[in-house]
Enzyme design. Structure first.
Site, PDB file in Angstrom:
ATOM      1  N   ARG A  54      14.724   3.840  -0.241  1.00 22.10           N
ATOM      2  CA  ARG A  54      13.584   4.228   0.593  1.00 22.10           C
ATOM      3  C   ARG A  54      13.851   3.752   2.019  1.00 22.10           C
ATOM      4  O   ARG A  54      14.035   2.553   2.252  1.00 22.10           O
ATOM      5  CB  ARG A  54      12.293   3.597   0.044  1.00 22.10           C
ATOM      6  CG  ARG A  54      11.111   3.873   0.939  1.00 22.10           C
ATOM      7  CD  ARG A  54       9.783   3.324   0.414  1.00 22.10           C
ATOM      8  NE  ARG A  54       8.802   3.547   1.458  1.00 22.10           N
ATOM      9  CZ  ARG A  54       8.020   2.623   1.990  1.00 22.10           C
ATOM     10  NH1 ARG A  54       8.031   1.381   1.538  1.00 22.10           N
ATOM     11  NH2 ARG A  54       7.200   2.917   2.970  1.00 22.10           N
ATOM     12  N   HIS A  64       6.751   4.731   9.587  1.00 25.36           N
ATOM     13  CA  HIS A  64       6.697   3.293   9.274  1.00 25.36           C
ATOM     14  C   HIS A  64       6.508   2.568  10.605  1.00 25.36           C
ATOM     15  O   HIS A  64       7.348   1.772  11.029  1.00 25.36           O
ATOM     16  CB  HIS A  64       7.965   2.858   8.527  1.00 25.36           C
ATOM     17  CG  HIS A  64       7.808   1.597   7.731  1.00 25.36           C
ATOM     18  ND1 HIS A  64       8.080   1.504   6.385  1.00 25.36           N
ATOM     19  CD2 HIS A  64       7.392   0.359   8.098  1.00 25.36           C
ATOM     20  CE1 HIS A  64       7.867   0.260   5.962  1.00 25.36           C
ATOM     21  NE2 HIS A  64       7.441  -0.458   6.991  1.00 25.36           N
ATOM     22  N   GLU A  98       1.477   2.162   4.694  1.00 21.14           N
ATOM     23  CA  GLU A  98       0.422   1.174   4.919  1.00 21.14           C
ATOM     24  C   GLU A  98      -0.518   1.506   6.076  1.00 21.14           C
ATOM     25  O   GLU A  98      -0.513   0.821   7.118  1.00 21.14           O
ATOM     26  CB  GLU A  98       1.043  -0.214   5.126  1.00 21.14           C
ATOM     27  CG  GLU A  98       1.912  -0.651   3.957  1.00 21.14           C
ATOM     28  CD  GLU A  98       2.389  -2.102   4.060  1.00 21.14           C
ATOM     29  OE1 GLU A  98       2.223  -2.714   5.122  1.00 21.14           O
ATOM     30  OE2 GLU A  98       2.925  -2.605   3.062  1.00 21.14           O
ATOM     31  N   ASN A 110       2.554  -0.939  -2.169  1.00 21.38           N
ATOM     32  CA  ASN A 110       3.270  -2.087  -1.609  1.00 21.38           C
ATOM     33  C   ASN A 110       2.474  -3.325  -1.979  1.00 21.38           C
ATOM     34  O   ASN A 110       1.313  -3.479  -1.572  1.00 21.38           O
ATOM     35  CB  ASN A 110       3.358  -1.977  -0.081  1.00 21.38           C
ATOM     36  CG  ASN A 110       4.206  -0.791   0.368  1.00 21.38           C
ATOM     37  OD1 ASN A 110       4.790  -0.086  -0.456  1.00 21.38           O
ATOM     38  ND2 ASN A 110       4.277  -0.578   1.665  1.00 21.38           N
ATOM     39  N   TYR A 126       2.446  -7.594  -2.400  1.00 18.79           N
ATOM     40  CA  TYR A 126       3.063  -8.899  -2.138  1.00 18.79           C
ATOM     41  C   TYR A 126       2.289 -10.064  -2.747  1.00 18.79           C
ATOM     42  O   TYR A 126       2.865 -11.005  -3.253  1.00 18.79           O
ATOM     43  CB  TYR A 126       3.233  -9.105  -0.624  1.00 18.79           C
ATOM     44  CG  TYR A 126       4.292  -8.178  -0.060  1.00 18.79           C
ATOM     45  CD1 TYR A 126       5.626  -8.535  -0.097  1.00 18.79           C
ATOM     46  CD2 TYR A 126       3.954  -6.924   0.437  1.00 18.79           C
ATOM     47  CE1 TYR A 126       6.614  -7.675   0.363  1.00 18.79           C
ATOM     48  CE2 TYR A 126       4.932  -6.049   0.906  1.00 18.79           C
ATOM     49  CZ  TYR A 126       6.258  -6.431   0.865  1.00 18.79           C
ATOM     50  OH  TYR A 126       7.240  -5.576   1.308  1.00 18.79           O
TER      51      TYR A 126
HETATM   52  C1  FCB Z   1       5.018  -4.620   4.629  1.00 19.38           C
HETATM   53  C2  FCB Z   1       5.765  -3.663   5.536  1.00 19.38           C
HETATM   54  C3  FCB Z   1       7.253  -3.912   5.591  1.00 19.38           C
HETATM   55  C4  FCB Z   1       7.569  -5.392   5.610  1.00 19.38           C
HETATM   56  C5  FCB Z   1       6.868  -6.088   4.479  1.00 19.38           C
HETATM   57  C6  FCB Z   1       7.187  -7.550   4.379  1.00 19.38           C
HETATM   58  O1  FCB Z   1       3.705  -4.730   5.052  1.00 19.38           O
HETATM   59  O2  FCB Z   1       5.561  -2.344   5.123  1.00 19.38           O
HETATM   60  O3  FCB Z   1       7.769  -3.236   6.699  1.00 19.38           O
HETATM   61  O4  FCB Z   1       7.218  -5.925   6.821  1.00 19.38           O
HETATM   62  O5  FCB Z   1       5.486  -5.925   4.612  1.00 19.38           O
END
Ligand code: FCB
Length: 475
Positions: free
Chosen positions: A93, A137, A182, A314, A316
């Site tokens: 990607r 992006h 995002e 996405n 985290y």
């Molecule tokens: C996301 C972004 C990516 C990177 C990660 C850690 O929010 O899409 O570009 O910065 O976090």
């Protein structure tokens, strides 16, 4: 076992207790984005983007770094593709730099910019790697920002023009298309909180920007479909489960509001063609909206809710939200740091793999996207080469393993999850954190551009080779 310590090696008796969960054809990938890795900021006719402008402002990037060179991927893409291939990764990607293609944002097409992505895609396909292309992006051409950026409705038309130009060129080779990455970050961090380009601090503008980003997504979907036979089209959202810091009524309300701002504000229009009324009211109470949503024109929400083929997730960490003890006039729930038994990454983000399963199960239950794909997941840890030249980033290996297990748990729960893209292939320019946060499974020495595989790269290779992480039958 060195790098492979803790890998998926099982004795025959253990094997008998394992069941396969990841389906054949599950997509294992790595992800990057143009601005964060390409460098070559003024090469071959590329125009400036809002991130070039933002990074040049004193204090905007914590270490004062910029992405003019970044990972120099623009010149080193062949080597990087060989690295991807060596990992057994079969999907990549990446994003396309809008100001390389249309230096002024619209109008004149820069042939050299398009040629770069043409070469990149050809090289990926030659290496047996499926390209997953993200159009936006975050690197908006500066010329468009000068005309109002995403706050201006005309940027929607410019985005559709960009989508058209790129998809007409690559339609014979790229099947997977993401319109946006995002929208919450692009709008809220960029236009309300000023932490990202273009560095504005206006909530009313951020809500308009978010709407225009969603609208541009919906407008681009049929363009991509008509240009690309068999196109698979989606977008990537950043999501976190939002939990109250305490069982108090105030904290529970705050968590619901934060979930509304982060998740439902984007998913409700995309899947139900409406903005969530409770969040509209919360924004009104906070003075971010005066009366309703005057920027929504008739037909917009039908366009935004155009069906897509997959939703990119996405993930985290989770958000823990508090209202208690926060002055009422702030009208704003806060996410708060909490004791994190799973540990924190260098971003200060709690390691919380369960939240990935929760998010997938919830989004599947509430929105029923046709398919789900993890389009980003990964962790920042600083580990660099030791005396022996090896990079032992055991915490990242553990993070990846546990999140792949979380994907497995979601599959067991019936979520139509079709892929997992690890963020990121390379250490890169981490936006406002510059080069201070390293997310790569491949180390990059920014002075020499040397690349070194970290231990986590080998761990990920084994996970892919094994077809995922299997489930204990007893579980
Ligand atoms: C996301 C972004 C990516 C990177 C990660 C850690 O929010 O899409 O570009 O910065 O976090």
């Amino acid at each position: 076992m060195g790098f492979e310590e803790g890998g998926a090696v099982h004795s025959p008796s253990e094997e008998a207790l394992m069941v396969e969960v990841f389906p054949e054809g599950f997509v294992w990938g790595v992800a990057t984005s143009a601005f964060q890795i390409e460098g070559a900021h003024d090469v071959d006719g590329r125009g400036p983007s809002i991130w070039d402008t933002f990074a040049a402002q004193p204090g905007a990037i914590v270490d004062g770094s910029d992405a003019r060179a970044a990972c120099d991927h623009y010149h080193r893409y062949e080597q990087d593709i060989q690295i991807i291939r060596s990992l057994g990764v079969r999907a990549y990607r990446f994003s396309v730099s809008w100001p390389r293609i249309l230096p002024a944002g619209r109008g004149a097409v820069n042939a050299a910019g398009l040629d770069f992505y043409d070469r990149l895609v050809d090289a990926l396909l030659a290496a047996g790697i499926d390209p997953w292309l993200t159009l936006y992006h975050w690197d908006l051409p500066q010329a468009l920002e000068d005309g109002g950026g995403w706050v201006s409705r005309s940027t929607v038309d410019a985005f559709v023009e960009f989508a058209n130009v790129v998809s007409r060129r690559l339609n014979d080779r790229v099947t997977h298309w993401l319109t946006h990455n995002e929208p919450w970050c692009a709008s809220v961090l960029g236009y309300a909180q000023g932490e990202h380009a273009p560095g504005k601090k206006s909530w009313p503008d951020a809500l308009i920007a978010a709407h225009h980003i969603l609208l541009s997504h919906g407008r681009a979907v049929p363009v991509l479909r008509s240009n690309v036979r068999g196109a698979q089209v989606g977008l990537a959202i950043n999501t976190s489960p939002c939990e109250p810091a305490s069982p108090s009524r105030a904290d529970r309300d705050a968590a619901r509001q934060f979930d509304g701002e982060l998740n439902r504000w984007f998913l409700d229009p995309l899947y139900y063609g409406r903005y969530p009324q409770d969040v509209v009211e919360a924004h009104e109470r906070a003075g971010r909206l005066t009366r309703g949503l005057p920027f929504v024109q008739p037909g917009d929400l039908e366009v935004i809710s155009t069906p897509t083929d997959f939703l990119g997730i996405n993930y985290y960490t989770r958000a823990v939200v508090r209202a208690e003890g926060i002055p009422e006039e702030e009208n704003e729930p806060r996410t708060i740091p909490i004791p994190a038994p799973g540990g924190l990454t260098d971003m200060g983000w709690e390691v919380y793999p369960e939240g990935l399963t929760e998010s997938l199960v919830r989004i599947h239950a509430d929105y029923r996207p046709a398919a789900l794909v993890i389009t980003e997941n990964g962790a920042a840890y600083a580990n660099g080469p030791g005396a022996d030249g090896c990079i032992d980033d055991a915490r990242r290996s553990d993070y990846v393993r546990r999140h792949v297990e979380a994907c497995r748990d979601a599959l067991v729960a019936g979520v139509p999850l079709e892929g997992y893209f690890l963020w990121s292939l390379l250490d890169n320019f981490e936006w406002a954190f510059g080069t201070t946060k390293r997310f790569g499974i491949v180390w990059v020495d920014f002075a020499t551009q040397e690349r070194i595989l970290k231990a986590s790269a080998h761990v990920y290779r084994r996970i892919i080779r094994d077809g995922g992480i299997r489930q204990d039958k007893a579980a």
